[in-house]
Design an enzyme around this catalytic site. Structure first.
Site, short mmCIF file in Angstrom:
data_model
loop_
_atom_site.label_atom_id
_atom_site.label_comp_id
_atom_site.label_asym_id
_atom_site.label_seq_id
_atom_site.Cartn_x
_atom_site.Cartn_y
_atom_site.Cartn_z
N GLU A 105 0.84 -1.21 0.00
CA GLU A 105 0.00 0.00 0.00
C GLU A 105 0.86 1.25 0.00
O GLU A 105 0.54 2.24 -0.65
CB GLU A 105 -0.94 -0.03 1.21
CG GLU A 105 -1.99 -1.12 1.08
CD GLU A 105 -2.83 -1.26 2.33
OE1 GLU A 105 -2.25 -1.57 3.40
OE2 GLU A 105 -4.04 -1.05 2.26
N GLU A 125 -3.83 -9.43 4.09
CA GLU A 125 -4.58 -9.11 5.31
C GLU A 125 -5.74 -10.06 5.58
O GLU A 125 -6.04 -10.35 6.73
CB GLU A 125 -5.11 -7.68 5.23
CG GLU A 125 -4.04 -6.61 5.31
CD GLU A 125 -3.39 -6.29 3.97
OE1 GLU A 125 -3.47 -7.10 3.05
OE2 GLU A 125 -2.78 -5.21 3.89
#
Ligand code: T1G
Length: 692
Positions: A105, A125
């Site tokens: 990210e 995640e």
């Protein structure tokens, strides 16, 4: 600060430096943030490169900080990424090795990204019960397309960086010296304006309603008990249907919600527990290890064949020793069938199929395996048989060979005593099917050498098992706990339950299979044999006789076409059995027990808390090194539901005082003495503490 800063010819270089994987903890985030401010304020700096030291660009947010104030302390990851994206000089991510979760990210927030080939790129995640919480669900679809991004986010699986060459994710792949290539790229684009931002990339997805309906149906079917995957779909859909800012808001709300779920805490617990299991307090990770270049297995039965496959799968030549040609041929034929099945399902290439089969040889002679570095016996679970094998191995095997037993309950110290080299003897308890089940109980004898233990734990990793160290006792960690679990199941039958009710209750709790379906699958005679030994060794331990009555009727399970359930020829479906249920009801009558209605809650509490109480004894005796090891054993070896984190984590979430109160209720019932809380459990409950 966990990020280094230097300027190289007008290019600022910020290097994340938080071993082992540059987790984006508060110090690292601050290091990046401060380095960026410095670079933007320095007139001599034309562009900024961000990279990671050591073996990763970044493994993502620092999971160890989760559910602590540091996790969101400013500059939090969103703040850092916003600052990068808003910078008025080009910021380039130089990705290598691993760019996962928040690490990816961060790279997506940069204006440009260059990468070395072979780097693992992932948003994993979801495997922690979460979803990318720093813009990943909004930027990745813009960078690589909705379908690719959604698949990566919902599965969490890594993709090699070179697969994204020429996409919006990587502007350039750099062979050789990544930093030199990244600095050269930075100089090349330093004056280019406007600065490209992933958030500005337009997404167009034809038939988006259909696309997301199919996605939801697919994910819902696979994501039973876990809320995160469907939330991932919602966030990616928001990236398509909303503005970037609105989509970011949807993502943030979902992320914060998921962070608080028990499922996510259980998955994070599992993540760290799996790694903690490899640690042995009195054996350092760099302890001397013996080389394992060749292996041998004694016994070509189901377990022996499965164990041999583990070595072949890891590229280690292995010889299977049998006393009887017919049994050897049968065992090797089973191994071939297993590989053929994987080949047919496309899980194995033809080349791998041939390579692995070529690594497994059969022999009738111990002499053929005398030079093997490790030999694992997988013969009948009887001490006299083990004795004969280990005396032979002691006679034949080269000095320094590791002599391992696949015993599932027997005393490894006694087995070691059959040899003149107890320091070379260890237990390696595989779980059936041995080539599939991840768990390996590594049983440490009193005299097992530290190098033998370290070697066996390293071998576990090599053959893709999760090694958990156990001390020596009857049943080690898993089967000793299973004994109490099974005892309660038997007593419940006598008191009013039937097998299908107990199995259903446990499967609704989340077990892959209830105790009676497991028995019919594994063979009820296995437990019968072990119970008969225990009746002799521990006459004061009371078991329900129902399981013995079943076996005396020859109902061993699927392999005899009848067990706790009836089976139709060629089918594996379990049908409730009138004969069995009548036998149970009749047995209660003979015992003079008035059968009663028993609810699912009592079933679950008595079976699960039986595991917890026995584990508390194991921990106090040092048989298990830590509570999280017990969780790993039960999740990976016995089908305990992952979303509940294992028996000890589950007891912690229920609250140990609640567990103890339930036990006090059951202590008033038949055979209540078992329900006296183990001292460790009672102590932790009284102090308001937890196991983990
Ligand atoms: N945080 C903290 N510690 C970590 C870590 C992490 N993200 N990843 C690994 N470790 C520790 C691990 O516990 C072990 O510690 C050591 O590093 C080596 O790990 C906002 C919120 C990166 C592929 O899920 O998949 O970003 O036992 O043995 O085999 O959206 O670790 O040595 O003390 O596994 O080389 C998302 C998880 C986080 C990646 C390296 N990231 N890690 O594998 O080493 S959430 C992940 C891995 C997030 C954002 C969200 C692997 C690896 P110890 P290892 P490895």
């Amino acid at each position: 600060m966990s990020a280094d800063y230097e300027v190289r010819g007008g290019i600022a270089i910020i290097t994340m430096n938080n071993p082992p994987v540059n987790g984006l903890g508060h110090a690292t985030r601050s290091g990046i943030f401060d380095g960026l401010k410095k670079a933007l304020a320095d007139g001599a700096v034309k562009a900024v490169v961000i990279t990671g030291a050591g073996k990763a660009f970044s493994g993502g947010a620092d999971i160890k900080e989760f559910n602590t104030p540091k996790s969101f302390a400013e500059p939090n990851l969103l703040t850092v990424i916003e600052a990068v994206e808003a910078a008025d000089k080009p910021v380039i991510a130089a990705v290598h090795s691993v760019a996962m979760g928040g690490g990816l990210e961060l790279a997506l927030g940069c204006h440009y990204r260059v990468a070395a080939p072979g780097a693992q790129i992932a948003l994993p995640e979801v495997k922690l019960g979460l979803l990318p919480g720093a813009g990943g669900t909004q930027r990745l679809p813009r960078a690589v397309g909705v379908e690719t991004a959604l698949n990566m986010i919902v599965t969490g699986n890594p993709t090699p960086s070179e697969k994204f060459a020429g996409t919006g994710l990587f502007d350039r792949m750099i062979e050789g010296d990544l930093m030199a290539g990244a600095v050269a790229f930075a100089e090349e684009i330093a004056d280019r304006r406007p600065l490209p931002k992933v958030r500005d990339i337009e997404i167009n997805l034809p038939n988006r309603e259909t696309f997301f309906k199919v996605a939801r149906d697919t994910v819902a079917a696979a994501a039973k008990n876990f809320p995160a995957p469907l939330n991932c779909v919602d966030c990616v859909e928001a990236a398509v249907t909303m503005s970037f800012e609105e989509g970011l808001k949807v993502e943030r709300e979902s992320f914060l919600m998921l962070m608080q779920t028990t499922e996510s805490k259980a998955l994070r617990h599992y993540f760290f527990s799996e790694r903690a299991a490899a640690k042995i307090p009195d054996v350092s990770e760099d302890a001397a290890k013996r080389p394992i270049r060749t292996a041998a297995v004694i016994g070509a039965g189901t377990m022996g064949g499965g164990i041999a496959m583990n070595f072949a799968n890891a590229g280690i030549p292995v010889a299977v020793v049998e006393m009887n040609q017919e049994v050897l041929d049968k065992g090797l034929a089973t191994v071939r069938r297993n590989y053929e099945s994987s080949l047919k399902k496309g899980r194995l290439t033809q080349e791998k199929f041939e390579q692995r089969l070529g690594l497994i040889k059969g022999t009738l002679s111990y002499a053929d395996v005398k030079d093997a570095d490790i030999v694992i016996e997988a013969v009948f679970e009887d001490m006299s048989v083990k004795e004969a094998v280990f005396r032979k191995l002691d006679e034949v095997m080269k000095p320094g060979a590791i002599l391992a037993s696949n015993t599932s309950t027997l005393d490894v110290n006694r087995i070691a005593g059959f040899t003149g080299r107890p320091q070379d003897v260890i237990g390696t308890h595989f779980f059936s099917p041995a080539n599939i089940m991840k768990l390996l109980e590594v049983v440490r004898g009193e005299k097992t050498g530290k190098d033998v233990l370290a070697t066996t734990m390293a071998l576990a990793k090599k053959i893709k098992k999760i090694g958990v160290v156990s001390g020596v006792c009857d049943g080690f960690i898993g089967n000793r706990m299973l004994e109490q679990y099974s005892r309660q199941a038997g007593f419940l039958l006598e008191e009013g339950c039937l097998p299908e009710q107990i199995d259903k209750a446990m499967e609704e709790f989340g077990f892959a299979m209830g105790p009676f379906r497991v028995g019919d699958l594994a063979g009820n005679d296995v437990g019968w044999y072990i119970r008969k030994r225990r009746y002799a060794e521990r006459p004061d331990t009371i078991f329900s006789k129902t399981a013995d009555l079943l076996c005396e009727a020859g109902r061993f399970g699927q392999k005899t076409g009848a067990g706790w359930y009836d089976y139709k020829p060629g089918e594996r479906k379990a049908y409730p059995s009138e004969w069995v249920n009548a036998m149970i009801v009749n047995h209660s009558k003979e015992l003079g027990i008035g059968r009663r209605e028993i609810g699912d809650r009592e079933i679950v509490e008595r079976l699960v808390y039986a595991l917890v109480n026995e584990a508390a004894y194991l921990l106090a005796e040092g048989i298990a090194q830590r509570a999280s090891d017990v969780d790993i054993v039960y999740i990976t070896g016995y089908g305990f539901p992952l979303h509940r984190g294992g028996p000890m984590f589950y007891a912690d979430t229920v609250g140990l005082s609640t567990v103890v109160a339930a036990m006090e209720k059951y202590a008033k019932g038949r055979y209540g003495q078992f329900w006296k809380p183990a001292p460790l459990l009672a102590k932790l409950a009284a102090e308001g503490k937890t196991f983990n």
